[in-house]
Design a protein around this motif. Structure first.
Motif, PDB file in Angstrom:
ATOM      1  N   MET A 365       0.846  -1.195   0.000  1.00 10.61           N
ATOM      2  CA  MET A 365       0.000   0.000   0.000  1.00 10.61           C
ATOM      3  C   MET A 365       0.884   1.248   0.000  1.00 10.61           C
ATOM      4  O   MET A 365       1.943   1.280   0.631  1.00 10.61           O
ATOM      5  CB  MET A 365      -0.938   0.020   1.205  1.00 10.61           C
ATOM      6  N   ILE A 366       0.420   2.270  -0.693  1.00 12.00           N
ATOM      7  CA  ILE A 366       1.101   3.556  -0.742  1.00 12.00           C
ATOM      8  C   ILE A 366       0.369   4.515   0.185  1.00 12.00           C
ATOM      9  O   ILE A 366      -0.813   4.816  -0.009  1.00 12.00           O
ATOM     10  CB  ILE A 366       1.128   4.125  -2.174  1.00 12.00           C
ATOM     11  N   GLY A 367       1.076   4.989   1.203  1.00  9.65           N
ATOM     12  CA  GLY A 367       0.519   5.960   2.139  1.00  9.65           C
ATOM     13  C   GLY A 367       1.637   6.777   2.740  1.00  9.65           C
ATOM     14  O   GLY A 367       2.798   6.368   2.770  1.00  9.65           O
ATOM     15  N   LEU A 368       1.300   7.953   3.251  1.00 12.12           N
ATOM     16  CA  LEU A 368       2.304   8.820   3.825  1.00 12.12           C
ATOM     17  C   LEU A 368       2.784   8.306   5.174  1.00 12.12           C
ATOM     18  O   LEU A 368       2.040   7.625   5.899  1.00 12.12           O
ATOM     19  CB  LEU A 368       1.752  10.240   3.991  1.00 12.12           C
ATOM     20  N   LYS A 369       4.037   8.641   5.521  1.00  8.01           N
ATOM     21  CA  LYS A 369       4.556   8.272   6.841  1.00  8.01           C
ATOM     22  C   LYS A 369       3.719   8.907   7.944  1.00  8.01           C
ATOM     23  O   LYS A 369       3.492   8.295   8.986  1.00  8.01           O
ATOM     24  CB  LYS A 369       6.014   8.732   6.974  1.00  8.01           C
ATOM     25  N   ASN A 370       3.288  10.127   7.735  1.00  8.95           N
ATOM     26  CA  ASN A 370       2.417  10.815   8.687  1.00  8.95           C
ATOM     27  C   ASN A 370       0.996  10.775   8.160  1.00  8.95           C
ATOM     28  O   ASN A 370       0.614  11.560   7.295  1.00  8.95           O
ATOM     29  CB  ASN A 370       2.882  12.260   8.862  1.00  8.95           C
ATOM     30  N   PRO A 371       0.158   9.844   8.665  1.00 10.24           N
ATOM     31  CA  PRO A 371      -1.198   9.700   8.107  1.00 10.24           C
ATOM     32  C   PRO A 371      -2.068  10.935   8.304  1.00 10.24           C
ATOM     33  O   PRO A 371      -3.088  11.084   7.628  1.00 10.24           O
ATOM     34  CB  PRO A 371      -1.771   8.497   8.869  1.00 10.24           C
ATOM     35  N   ALA A 372      -1.693  11.796   9.243  1.00  8.17           N
ATOM     36  CA  ALA A 372      -2.516  12.974   9.495  1.00  8.17           C
ATOM     37  C   ALA A 372      -2.374  14.021   8.387  1.00  8.17           C
ATOM     38  O   ALA A 372      -3.195  14.927   8.287  1.00  8.17           O
ATOM     39  CB  ALA A 372      -2.137  13.600  10.842  1.00  8.17           C
ATOM     40  N   LYS A 373      -1.344  13.907   7.585  1.00 10.52           N
ATOM     41  CA  LYS A 373      -1.118  14.896   6.533  1.00 10.52           C
ATOM     42  C   LYS A 373      -1.737  14.429   5.220  1.00 10.52           C
ATOM     43  O   LYS A 373      -1.715  13.236   4.911  1.00 10.52           O
ATOM     44  CB  LYS A 373       0.376  15.147   6.345  1.00 10.52           C
ATOM     45  N   PRO A 374      -2.259  15.347   4.430  1.00 15.27           N
ATOM     46  CA  PRO A 374      -2.830  14.977   3.131  1.00 15.27           C
ATOM     47  C   PRO A 374      -1.757  15.014   2.039  1.00 15.27           C
ATOM     48  O   PRO A 374      -0.704  15.620   2.185  1.00 15.27           O
ATOM     49  CB  PRO A 374      -3.871  16.066   2.892  1.00 15.27           C
ATOM     50  N   PHE A 375      -2.068  14.364   0.936  1.00 20.05           N
ATOM     51  CA  PHE A 375      -1.246  14.511  -0.262  1.00 20.05           C
ATOM     52  C   PHE A 375      -1.461  15.911  -0.854  1.00 20.05           C
ATOM     53  O   PHE A 375      -2.514  16.517  -0.664  1.00 20.05           O
ATOM     54  CB  PHE A 375      -1.617  13.455  -1.311  1.00 20.05           C
ATOM     55  N   PRO A 376      -0.487  16.436  -1.575  1.00 15.58           N
ATOM     56  CA  PRO A 376      -0.676  17.741  -2.227  1.00 15.58           C
ATOM     57  C   PRO A 376      -1.820  17.697  -3.239  1.00 15.58           C
ATOM     58  O   PRO A 376      -2.115  16.651  -3.827  1.00 15.58           O
ATOM     59  CB  PRO A 376       0.662  17.983  -2.933  1.00 15.58           C
ATOM     60  N   LEU A 377      -2.451  18.845  -3.428  1.00 14.79           N
ATOM     61  CA  LEU A 377      -3.592  18.951  -4.333  1.00 14.79           C
ATOM     62  C   LEU A 377      -3.157  19.492  -5.692  1.00 14.79           C
ATOM     63  O   LEU A 377      -2.206  20.269  -5.793  1.00 14.79           O
ATOM     64  CB  LEU A 377      -4.659  19.877  -3.735  1.00 14.79           C
ATOM     65  N   ASN A 378      -3.867  19.059  -6.721  1.00 13.75           N
ATOM     66  CA  ASN A 378      -3.759  19.614  -8.080  1.00 13.75           C
ATOM     67  C   ASN A 378      -2.344  19.559  -8.650  1.00 13.75           C
ATOM     68  O   ASN A 378      -1.911  20.460  -9.363  1.00 13.75           O
ATOM     69  CB  ASN A 378      -4.267  21.059  -8.100  1.00 13.75           C
TER      70      ASN A 378
END
Length: 534
Positions: A365-378
């Protein structure tokens, strides 16, 4: 042989272009050229005329004369051979044999004349070598450009390091004289421009990217009150293409010290250097334009670099892949991507530094190390890249067998066949570009698909719309006069496919909080950067 001058003139004696090869006054050359029309005998055809001191060797070219002025002691046979070479050079740089075209291409013609004759003596060159010399494709220039780009990258790296140092100094000063920065320091999480530039995933200068780099994204390092520090990070903390004042000031400092700073745009995925590259780029753009995108869009790109020997064997095989993620809805910024990895060939994979590597290794699975942060938009964010290098012939997706043979009449009969080895692929817009001898038009007997002869580029372009398991092989037969087997190499091949070479696919996209599925779109594309048979 001593060649005094070469000139192009009209039949009335008007000189359009002249180049002298020995030390002689301008008045002397003009006098010799002015005397030529007076020596022509009406109603008789010759290839040369003589005076007491020089010989004029000439050849009519429609309304013009190609004229050589030589000494009387020169070898007339060598003079005529040199004249024929001059006559072949002119149509290469002038589309029509009229005065206007000759004048417009005068400098190219003079450069070509200088390659034929040096200090009055004929050089041992042919037409192909002359064209190569006039193009002036300099290896030293390429080395210089490569060194310059390296220096620019090093300057940008120093700029980033200095910017980080200035940020640390500012943070330390804030901590000593003001409230705590909380959890929004410049070193925390997020897809920063430093991590993107160093990882090579999303910039054009990266090592294993698939040809499309994601823009840099920096954290906005503004002081935040201690009360706000306890709240989750705002999505506005991720800023597209932002540059701090520290970076700008450091750039100005470098410029004041004499450093040349230039912004290098990411390189295009496919160039237009040749017919194969142009066809591949057009087909790739057509496939991408047909994709419908959702708020969450996944893009998988596979790029092939293949070099095969004409007698078999793999000289180079390299696959580079990139998975990018694009999110346009801020409510879907915190997600995870489930992947299926069915690879059996040993493809090497690498995740982005801000992606949780353990999550990818254990659960794919691909996910950020810090789950509280979102991926960048646009913006297209590179999250996973892969690479595969081998010398195994079984890895070749499409084999090309080119078999030229001497026909006993000074020419060659050529048989070319292709066969799809990776039958899970569906190759579209396949183009096979075969080089041909100069000024020799092929006679095509049998072929699958369509073909086009480009007389300007001296190539035969063979097009096959689709190659798949149901249409996995085909052939072409043609013949060329005045040719040898080596004239038909290297062959250039281009194609695109919606089926990836790497057995990697997306299964699902889920939200971080409740693992609920998110509607997403995906596209996969396999394209060729270089595919040649040498």
């Amino acid at each position: 042989m001593v060649l005094i001058a070469a000139a192009v003139c009209t039949k009335n004696g008007k000189v359009i272009l002249s180049r002298q090869f020995v030390e002689m006054t301008k008045a002397r050359i003009e006098g010799l050229l002015a005397a030529f029309p007076k020596l022509m005998t009406a109603g008789k055809q010759h290839t040369y005329v003589e005076t007491d001191s020089v010989r004029y060797v000439y050849q009519p070219m429609e309304k013009l004369y190609m004229l050589l002025i030589t000494t009387k002691a020169s070898n007339i046979l060598e003079d005529l051979e040199t004249l024929r070479l001059f006559s072949k050079v002119i149509p290469e740089y002038s589309h029509s044999l009229d005065e206007k075209e000759i004048v417009e291409n005068a400098f190219n013609l003079i450069f070509a004349f200088d390659e034929i004759v040096a200090l009055g003596y004929r050089e041992s060159v042919n037409l192909a070598q002359i064209k190569t010399f006039v193009e002036m494709d300099s290896h030293e220039e390429k080395v210089y450009q490569a060194v310059r780009q390296t220096q620019e990258r090093e300057a940008r790296q120093k700029m980033r390091e200095k910017a980080k140092e200035l940020q640390r100094q500012r943070m330390e000063a804030t901590k000593r004289g003001g409230p705590s920065m909380g959890g929004l320091g410049g070193r925390s999480g997020g897809f920063s421009s430093d991590s993107f530039g160093s990882s090579g995933i999303s910039t054009g200068s990266g090592g294993g990217g698939g040809g499309s780099g994601a823009p840099s994204i920096e954290l906005d390092n503004k002081p935040v009150a201690s009360k706000a520090a306890q709240k989750p990070a705002s999505r506005n903390a991720l800023k597209l293409g932002g540059k701090s004042k520290d970076v700008d000031s450091f750039v100005d400092q470098l410029k004041s010290e004499g450093e040349k700073i230039a912004n290098l745009a990411p390189a295009a995925a496919a160039g237009g250097a040749g017919a194969a590259a142009s066809a591949s780029a057009a087909a790739k753009a057509k496939i991408s334009a047909d994709i419908h995108t959702e708020s969450v869009h996944l893009k998988m790109e596979d790029k092939l670099v293949v070099r095969l020997g004409r007698d078999g064997g793999v000289q180079q095989f390299e696959l580079a892949g990139l998975l990018t993620l694009r999110i346009t809805d801020e409510n879907l910024g915190r997600i995870k991507v489930k992947l299926a990895n069915n690879d059996t060939q040993g493809i090497q994979m690498q995740t982005h530094p801000n992606v949780d590597k353990e999550l990818f290794k254990t659960r794919a699975m691909i996910g950020l190390k810090n789950p509280a942060k979102p991926f960048p938009l646009n913006t297209d964010v590179g999250v996973l890249k892969w690479r595969f290098i081998t010398q195994d012939e079984s890895a070749i997706p499409l084999t090309i067998n080119c078999w030229p043979s001497d026909n006993g009449e000074g020419g060659c009969d050529v048989n070319i066949e292709y066969e799809l080895e990776a039958q899970h692929l569906e190759l579209q817009d396949v183009a096979i570009v075969i080089p041909l001898p100069l000024n020799v038009q092929p006679s095509v007997a049998e072929y699958d698909g369509t073909y086009n002869y480009d007389a300007r580029k001296h190539v035969l372009q063979w097009h096959i719309p689709i190659i798949d398991a149901a249409n996995k092989s085909g052939s072409m037969e043609f013949s060329c006069s005045a040719s040898i087997p080596g004239d038909f190499f290297p062959l250039q091949v281009s194609f695109v496919s919606k089926t990836p070479y790497a057995a990697i696919s997306a299964l699902d996209v889920v939200q971080v909080d409740n693992d609920s599925s998110v509607k997403y779109s995906s596209e996969t594309i396999l394209f060729v950067e270089k595919y040649e048979i040498v």
